[in-house]
Motif scaffolding. Structure first.
Motif, PDB file in Angstrom:
ATOM      1  N   ILE A 148       0.844  -1.204   0.000  1.00 54.53           N
ATOM      2  CA  ILE A 148       0.000   0.000   0.000  1.00 54.53           C
ATOM      3  C   ILE A 148       0.876   1.250   0.000  1.00 54.53           C
ATOM      4  CG2 ILE A 148      -1.619   1.365   1.384  1.00 54.53           C
ATOM      5  CD1 ILE A 148      -2.799  -1.322   2.354  1.00 54.53           C
ATOM      6  N   GLY A 149       1.886   1.273   0.889  1.00 51.97           N
ATOM      7  CA  GLY A 149       2.770   2.433   0.973  1.00 51.97           C
ATOM      8  C   GLY A 149       3.553   2.664  -0.303  1.00 51.97           C
ATOM      9  N   ASP A 150       4.071   1.582  -0.885  1.00 52.17           N
ATOM     10  CA  ASP A 150       4.839   1.713  -2.130  1.00 52.17           C
ATOM     11  C   ASP A 150       3.972   2.261  -3.253  1.00 52.17           C
ATOM     12  OD1 ASP A 150       7.033   0.691  -0.822  1.00 52.17           O
ATOM     13  OD2 ASP A 150       6.824  -1.343  -1.620  1.00 52.17           O
ATOM     14  N   LEU A 151       2.734   1.754  -3.338  1.00 53.20           N
ATOM     15  CA  LEU A 151       1.831   2.209  -4.393  1.00 53.20           C
ATOM     16  C   LEU A 151       1.442   3.668  -4.184  1.00 53.20           C
ATOM     17  CD1 LEU A 151       0.198   1.632  -6.918  1.00 53.20           C
ATOM     18  CD2 LEU A 151      -1.620   0.685  -5.464  1.00 53.20           C
ATOM     19  N   PHE A 152       1.184   4.038  -2.926  1.00 50.84           N
ATOM     20  CA  PHE A 152       0.833   5.433  -2.639  1.00 50.84           C
ATOM     21  C   PHE A 152       1.927   6.371  -3.130  1.00 50.84           C
ATOM     22  CE2 PHE A 152       1.259   9.247  -0.122  1.00 50.84           C
ATOM     23  CZ  PHE A 152      -0.026   9.767  -0.113  1.00 50.84           C
ATOM     24  N   PHE A 153       3.167   6.097  -2.766  1.00 50.73           N
ATOM     25  CA  PHE A 153       4.258   7.003  -3.122  1.00 50.73           C
ATOM     26  C   PHE A 153       4.533   7.008  -4.623  1.00 50.73           C
ATOM     27  CE2 PHE A 153       5.337   6.574   1.446  1.00 50.73           C
ATOM     28  CZ  PHE A 153       5.312   7.925   1.757  1.00 50.73           C
TER      29      PHE A 153
END
Length: 204
Positions: A137-142
Protein backbone atom coordinates in the motif's frame (compact mmCIF):
# COMPACT_ATOMS: atom_id res chain seq x y z
CA UNK A 1 -9.19 9.99 16.03
CA UNK A 2 -6.42 7.47 16.69
CA UNK A 3 -3.26 8.90 18.20
CA UNK A 4 -0.39 8.66 15.73
CA UNK A 5 3.00 7.43 16.82
CA UNK A 6 5.61 10.23 16.50
CA UNK A 7 7.86 9.82 13.49
CA UNK A 8 11.06 11.49 12.32
CA UNK A 9 9.57 11.78 8.83
CA UNK A 10 7.14 14.62 8.07
CA UNK A 11 3.46 13.69 7.63
CA UNK A 12 2.58 12.72 4.07
CA UNK A 13 -0.87 12.66 2.55
CA UNK A 14 -2.57 13.02 -0.82
CA UNK A 15 -1.92 16.25 -2.73
CA UNK A 16 -5.01 18.43 -2.83
CA UNK A 17 -6.45 19.87 -6.01
CA UNK A 18 -5.88 23.52 -6.94
CA UNK A 19 -8.33 25.80 -5.17
CA UNK A 20 -9.02 27.82 -2.01
CA UNK A 21 -8.79 26.10 1.37
CA UNK A 22 -9.02 26.88 5.07
CA UNK A 23 -6.18 25.46 7.19
CA UNK A 24 -7.00 24.92 10.87
CA UNK A 25 -4.50 24.16 13.63
CA UNK A 26 -5.46 23.28 17.21
CA UNK A 27 -2.88 23.43 20.03
CA UNK A 28 -4.52 22.60 23.32
CA UNK A 29 -7.28 25.15 23.75
CA UNK A 30 -5.82 27.48 21.10
CA UNK A 31 -7.17 27.37 17.57
CA UNK A 32 -5.63 28.96 14.51
CA UNK A 33 -7.17 29.39 11.09
CA UNK A 34 -5.71 30.63 7.82
CA UNK A 35 -7.02 30.79 4.26
CA UNK A 36 -4.70 29.52 1.55
CA UNK A 37 -4.83 29.22 -2.21
CA UNK A 38 -3.27 26.15 -3.81
CA UNK A 39 -2.08 26.74 -7.35
CA UNK A 40 -0.90 24.22 -9.89
CA UNK A 41 2.70 24.47 -11.04
CA UNK A 42 2.43 26.46 -14.30
CA UNK A 43 4.76 23.99 -16.00
CA UNK A 44 2.33 21.13 -15.31
CA UNK A 45 -0.21 20.52 -18.08
CA UNK A 46 -2.09 17.66 -16.44
CA UNK A 47 -5.88 17.94 -16.89
CA UNK A 48 -7.84 18.57 -13.68
CA UNK A 49 -9.80 15.34 -14.25
CA UNK A 50 -6.55 13.35 -14.10
CA UNK A 51 -5.53 15.09 -10.88
CA UNK A 52 -8.97 14.29 -9.45
CA UNK A 53 -8.49 10.60 -10.31
CA UNK A 54 -5.06 10.68 -8.68
CA UNK A 55 -6.49 12.27 -5.53
CA UNK A 56 -9.29 9.72 -5.26
CA UNK A 57 -6.91 6.75 -5.45
CA UNK A 58 -4.26 8.19 -3.12
CA UNK A 59 -6.99 9.05 -0.59
CA UNK A 60 -8.16 5.43 -0.64
CA UNK A 61 -4.58 4.25 -0.16
CA UNK A 62 -4.06 6.76 2.68
CA UNK A 63 -7.15 5.45 4.48
CA UNK A 64 -6.07 1.83 3.96
CA UNK A 65 -2.60 2.58 5.35
CA UNK A 66 -4.12 4.35 8.35
CA UNK A 67 -6.28 1.30 9.14
CA UNK A 68 -3.32 -1.05 8.75
CA UNK A 69 -1.23 1.14 11.08
CA UNK A 70 -4.02 1.13 13.67
CA UNK A 71 -4.16 -2.67 13.52
CA UNK A 72 -0.38 -2.98 13.87
CA UNK A 73 -0.29 -0.63 16.86
CA UNK A 74 -2.99 -2.73 18.51
CA UNK A 75 -1.04 -5.95 17.93
CA UNK A 76 2.07 -4.30 19.37
CA UNK A 77 0.07 -3.34 22.45
CA UNK A 78 -1.28 -6.88 22.95
CA UNK A 79 2.21 -8.32 22.53
CA UNK A 80 3.62 -5.89 25.12
CA UNK A 81 0.82 -6.75 27.54
CA UNK A 82 1.52 -10.46 27.18
CA UNK A 83 5.23 -9.95 27.82
CA UNK A 84 4.37 -7.90 30.90
CA UNK A 85 2.09 -10.70 32.08
CA UNK A 86 4.94 -13.19 31.63
CA UNK A 87 7.19 -11.06 33.84
CA UNK A 88 4.47 -10.43 36.43
CA UNK A 89 3.56 -14.09 36.83
CA UNK A 90 7.21 -15.14 37.07
CA UNK A 91 7.75 -12.58 39.82
CA UNK A 92 4.67 -13.76 41.72
CA UNK A 93 5.41 -17.48 41.40
CA UNK A 94 8.81 -19.15 41.46
CA UNK A 95 7.26 -22.01 39.51
CA UNK A 96 4.43 -20.53 37.41
CA UNK A 97 1.77 -22.78 35.93
CA UNK A 98 3.35 -24.70 33.03
CA UNK A 99 0.16 -24.60 30.96
CA UNK A 100 -0.06 -20.82 31.39
CA UNK A 101 3.63 -20.35 30.56
CA UNK A 102 3.24 -22.36 27.35
CA UNK A 103 0.03 -20.54 26.46
CA UNK A 104 1.63 -17.08 26.84
CA UNK A 105 4.48 -18.15 24.56
CA UNK A 106 1.98 -19.44 22.00
CA UNK A 107 -0.07 -16.24 22.23
CA UNK A 108 3.00 -14.11 21.46
CA UNK A 109 3.83 -16.32 18.47
CA UNK A 110 0.26 -15.90 17.23
CA UNK A 111 0.62 -12.11 17.45
CA UNK A 112 3.86 -12.19 15.49
CA UNK A 113 2.25 -14.35 12.81
CA UNK A 114 -0.54 -11.79 12.43
CA UNK A 115 1.95 -8.93 12.30
CA UNK A 116 3.96 -10.70 9.61
CA UNK A 117 0.82 -11.11 7.50
CA UNK A 118 0.20 -7.35 7.56
CA UNK A 119 3.66 -5.75 7.36
CA UNK A 120 7.26 -6.72 6.68
CA UNK A 121 9.28 -7.09 9.85
CA UNK A 122 12.94 -6.03 10.02
CA UNK A 123 15.33 -8.95 10.45
CA UNK A 124 18.31 -6.85 11.53
CA UNK A 125 21.33 -5.50 9.63
CA UNK A 126 18.98 -3.47 7.46
CA UNK A 127 17.37 -6.63 6.09
CA UNK A 128 13.64 -7.15 5.90
CA UNK A 129 11.29 -10.05 5.35
CA UNK A 130 8.88 -10.58 2.50
CA UNK A 131 6.87 -7.53 1.44
CA UNK A 132 3.34 -7.62 2.87
CA UNK A 133 0.11 -5.77 2.20
CA UNK A 134 0.94 -2.69 4.30
CA UNK A 135 4.26 -2.30 2.49
CA UNK A 136 2.56 -2.65 -0.90
CA UNK A 137 0.00 0.00 0.00
CA UNK A 138 2.77 2.43 0.97
CA UNK A 139 4.84 1.71 -2.13
CA UNK A 140 1.83 2.21 -4.39
CA UNK A 141 0.83 5.43 -2.64
CA UNK A 142 4.26 7.00 -3.12
CA UNK A 143 4.55 5.86 -6.74
CA UNK A 144 1.20 7.51 -7.60
CA UNK A 145 1.72 10.59 -5.42
CA UNK A 146 5.23 11.32 -6.72
CA UNK A 147 3.98 12.83 -9.98
CA UNK A 148 1.17 15.07 -11.21
CA UNK A 149 -0.64 12.56 -13.38
CA UNK A 150 -3.49 10.10 -13.36
CA UNK A 151 -2.60 6.60 -12.12
CA UNK A 152 -1.28 4.37 -14.88
CA UNK A 153 -3.14 1.22 -15.91
CA UNK A 154 -0.46 -0.83 -14.17
CA UNK A 155 -1.01 1.12 -10.94
CA UNK A 156 -4.78 0.64 -11.21
CA UNK A 157 -4.32 -3.09 -11.74
CA UNK A 158 -1.93 -3.29 -8.80
CA UNK A 159 -4.47 -1.51 -6.58
CA UNK A 160 -7.10 -4.04 -7.68
CA UNK A 161 -4.77 -6.80 -6.46
CA UNK A 162 -3.81 -5.12 -3.17
CA UNK A 163 -7.26 -4.01 -2.00
CA UNK A 164 -8.77 -7.50 -1.49
CA UNK A 165 -5.57 -8.62 0.26
CA UNK A 166 -5.87 -5.63 2.59
CA UNK A 167 -9.53 -6.39 3.35
CA UNK A 168 -8.71 -10.03 4.06
CA UNK A 169 -5.96 -9.06 6.52
CA UNK A 170 -8.15 -6.49 8.28
CA UNK A 171 -10.93 -9.09 8.60
CA UNK A 172 -8.39 -11.43 10.24
CA UNK A 173 -7.39 -8.71 12.71
CA UNK A 174 -11.01 -7.91 13.55
CA UNK A 175 -11.78 -11.60 14.10
CA UNK A 176 -8.78 -11.70 16.43
CA UNK A 177 -10.16 -8.67 18.32
CA UNK A 178 -13.74 -9.94 18.59
CA UNK A 179 -13.09 -13.66 19.17
CA UNK A 180 -9.50 -14.54 20.08
CA UNK A 181 -8.75 -11.81 22.64
CA UNK A 182 -11.90 -12.55 24.70
CA UNK A 183 -10.98 -16.27 24.66
CA UNK A 184 -7.47 -15.45 25.87
CA UNK A 185 -8.86 -13.21 28.61
CA UNK A 186 -11.05 -16.06 29.86
CA UNK A 187 -7.95 -18.25 30.10
CA UNK A 188 -5.96 -15.52 31.84
CA UNK A 189 -8.70 -14.96 34.41
CA UNK A 190 -8.62 -18.67 35.16
CA UNK A 191 -4.91 -18.37 35.95
CA UNK A 192 -5.46 -15.17 38.00
CA UNK A 193 -3.26 -13.37 35.48
CA UNK A 194 -3.73 -9.80 34.19
CA UNK A 195 -6.22 -9.63 31.33
CA UNK A 196 -5.64 -7.87 28.04
CA UNK A 197 -6.92 -4.40 27.25
CA UNK A 198 -8.64 -4.67 23.89
CA UNK A 199 -10.42 -2.31 21.48
CA UNK A 200 -13.34 -2.20 19.06
CA UNK A 201 -12.81 -3.66 15.57
CA UNK A 202 -10.70 -1.57 13.17
CA UNK A 203 -12.71 0.39 10.64
CA UNK A 204 -11.68 -0.11 7.02
Amino acid sequence: PEEETPSAAPPRGPQVLPGNYVVRLTLGEKKFEERVEVRLDPTVNTPLADLQTQLELTTKLRDMQSSANTALRFLDSIKDQLKHTQTTMKNLNKEPDKEMTKALEDYIKKIEELQDRVARRSEGLGLGGKSQVSDRIGDLFFSIDSTNAAPTQYQRNYFAEVEPQFRERMAEINKFISETVPEWNEKLRGWNAPTLTTRKPVEF
